[in-house]
Enzyme design. Structure first.
Site, short mmCIF file in Angstrom:
data_model
loop_
_atom_site.label_atom_id
_atom_site.label_comp_id
_atom_site.label_asym_id
_atom_site.label_seq_id
_atom_site.Cartn_x
_atom_site.Cartn_y
_atom_site.Cartn_z
N ASP A 178 -47.34 -31.74 15.68
CA ASP A 178 -48.44 -32.21 16.42
C ASP A 178 -47.92 -33.60 16.87
O ASP A 178 -48.07 -33.93 17.87
CB ASP A 178 -49.93 -32.29 15.87
CG ASP A 178 -49.64 -32.51 14.31
OD1 ASP A 178 -48.61 -32.66 13.54
OD2 ASP A 178 -50.61 -32.84 13.80
N TYR A 203 -43.96 -14.15 14.26
CA TYR A 203 -43.54 -13.24 15.30
C TYR A 203 -42.59 -12.21 14.52
O TYR A 203 -42.40 -11.25 15.42
CB TYR A 203 -42.50 -14.02 16.33
CG TYR A 203 -43.03 -14.72 17.39
CD1 TYR A 203 -43.64 -16.00 16.82
CD2 TYR A 203 -42.94 -14.53 18.74
CE1 TYR A 203 -44.30 -16.90 17.80
CE2 TYR A 203 -43.52 -15.26 19.42
CZ TYR A 203 -44.07 -16.39 19.10
OH TYR A 203 -44.87 -17.11 20.38
N ASP A 218 -41.77 -21.69 20.41
CA ASP A 218 -42.02 -21.33 21.66
C ASP A 218 -43.15 -22.15 22.40
O ASP A 218 -43.01 -22.53 23.63
CB ASP A 218 -42.97 -20.13 21.37
CG ASP A 218 -43.21 -19.21 22.53
OD1 ASP A 218 -42.73 -19.36 23.70
OD2 ASP A 218 -44.23 -18.14 22.32
N LYS A 244 -44.56 -28.39 10.12
CA LYS A 244 -45.72 -28.82 9.58
C LYS A 244 -45.68 -28.63 8.14
O LYS A 244 -46.66 -27.73 7.44
CB LYS A 244 -46.71 -27.87 10.48
CG LYS A 244 -48.23 -28.01 10.15
CD LYS A 244 -48.71 -29.39 11.11
CE LYS A 244 -50.11 -29.91 10.75
NZ LYS A 244 -50.56 -30.98 11.52
#
Ligand code: NAD
Length: 361
Positions: free
Chosen positions: A225, A124, A249, A191
């Site tokens: 995930d 972002y 988000d 991740k």
């Protein structure tokens, strides 16, 4: 003494939900002088600028703002005013509670999660290179030279910076939040198995910070995930989640879905000494001016604001009133009715009126 608070009505349904929240906050007896400023499409139409200077100045001066949603055209046009406000004021922590309220439709019960999203960097940060631009071509050559990897020539590139500094302060914020609100566990979501130097740094820094709190708060980590699946299967196993910007988000919208959707999901953007409170939902332009949408998310954002200014009693009263109205399920907006065409659904302001009656009881 009255609090001086910046009020940004926003676009689309913003003015309606802000009006409802403002009236509910005033009903608690907390005295507020609202400083109304304009940002977004409405400011563009009025002053030819989407984020006039006086908006940031007002928030800097008052330290607290209540904000309606602001539209962002997809792909082209202006960049998000919402992101611009967070970045300009360094509101680095986005706090989004996801809590089950009886009466709100959801396949789950007893969820009480708080999602804490890093708000200042990651994908972002707005560092992007457009496909075909000469600078992008130059960058591709440089990256290939440095990384010894190939990038397709017709690529666009977005940069994902994650710093030790920002990771440390957001994770510390999450632990301090846990202590302040007597929560038991912080789960860092990442991740790091794939992005070793960005998410890996976030995770490593989080583990270091966690050591300072090891006697008070449990620390866990989860891959994003897997976290998405775990949240769908056993959301009650989690307490506070702390995440880099993009995962934050996405996961916060997922969690809003777990507890009944955007109509009931509040949020806060908090910096070192100032904060902006806003619902998770957007401007829902097709509902603009129809007095139809659910004011709960904005009112609960007002509850978070009252807690921030240490008006805990007022916050508790307002939250209890919202809870009662939701549980009764009578004077609620269409989206909270089992059948969305239920003719007994009330309008945005009428739902706020019933909440106000309960606050004053
Ligand atoms: P949205 O949240 O505005 O609306 C999606 C759908 O959710 C609506 O059509 C409606 O069905 C439902 N919904 C949203 N709020 C509701 C409420 N209070 N009560 C009942 N139902 C509600 O998302 P979008 O359509 O993706 O975005 C519209 C605009 O809002 C875009 O320009 C987007 O950039 C902007 N946006 C702003 C913010 C912000 O200001 N922080 C956040 C998200 C989106």
């Amino acid at each position: 003494m009255a609090y001086k608070i910046t009020l940004i009505l926003g676009d689309g349904i913003g003015p309606e939900v802000i009006q409802a929240a403002k009236r509910c906050i005033e009903a608690t007896g907390v005295k507020v002088v609202w400083e109304e400023v304009f940002a977004g499409q409405v400011a563009q139409d009025k002053y030819g600028e989407i984020l006039p200077k006086n908006v940031l100045e007002s928030i800097k001066k008052n330290k607290v703002a209540l904000k309606g949603p602001i539209i962002t055209p997809i792909g082209e046009g202006f960049r998000s005013v919402n992101v611009a406000i967070r970045q300009a004021l360094d509101l680095y922590a986005c706090v989004r509670p996801a809590k089950s309220y009886p009466g709100v439709k959801s396949p789950y019960k007893d969820i009480d999660l708080v999602i804490i999203r890093e708000n200042s960097e990651d994908l972002y940060s707005g560092i992007e290179f457009e496909e075909g631009n000469p600078k992008t071509k130059e960058l591709i050559v440089k990256i290939e030279e440095l990384s010894l990897r190939k990038i397709r020539q017709d690529s666009g590139i977005s940069i994902k910076p994650i710093s030790k500094y920002a990771s440390e302060r957001i994770v510390r914020f999450a632990f301090e939040y846990a202590i302040k609100y007597r929560r038991k566990k912080v789960t860092v979501v990442h991740k790091a198995n794939i992005m070793k130097f960005t998410d890996g740094l976030f995770l490593k820094t989080a583990a270091e910070v966690a050591r300072d709190y090891s006697d008070k708060v449990i620390f866990e980590e989860a891959i994003v995930d897997n976290m998405a699946m775990q949240l769908v299967q056993k959301p009650q196993n989690y307490d506070i989640l702390v995440l880099p910007n993009l995962y934050g988000d996405i996961i916060s919208d997922l969690c809003a879905g777990l507890v009944g959707g955007l109509g009931v999901a509040p949020g806060a953007n908090i910096g070192r000494d100032m904060a902006v409170f806003e619902a998770v939902h957007g401007a829902a332009p097709k509902y603009k001016g129809r007095n139809l949408v659910n004011p709960t998310a904005m009112i609960l954002s007002g509850v978070l604001m009252l807690r921030y200014i240490k008006e805990d009693r007022a916050a508790d009263n307002l939250e209890s009133a919202v809870k009662e109205v939701l549980a009764e399920g009578k004077s609620v907006t269409y989206d909270l009715k089992p059948d969305r065409n239920d003719p007994t659904a009330v309008g945005t302001q009428e739902m706020a009126d019933v909440i106000i009656e309960k606050v004053k009881d």
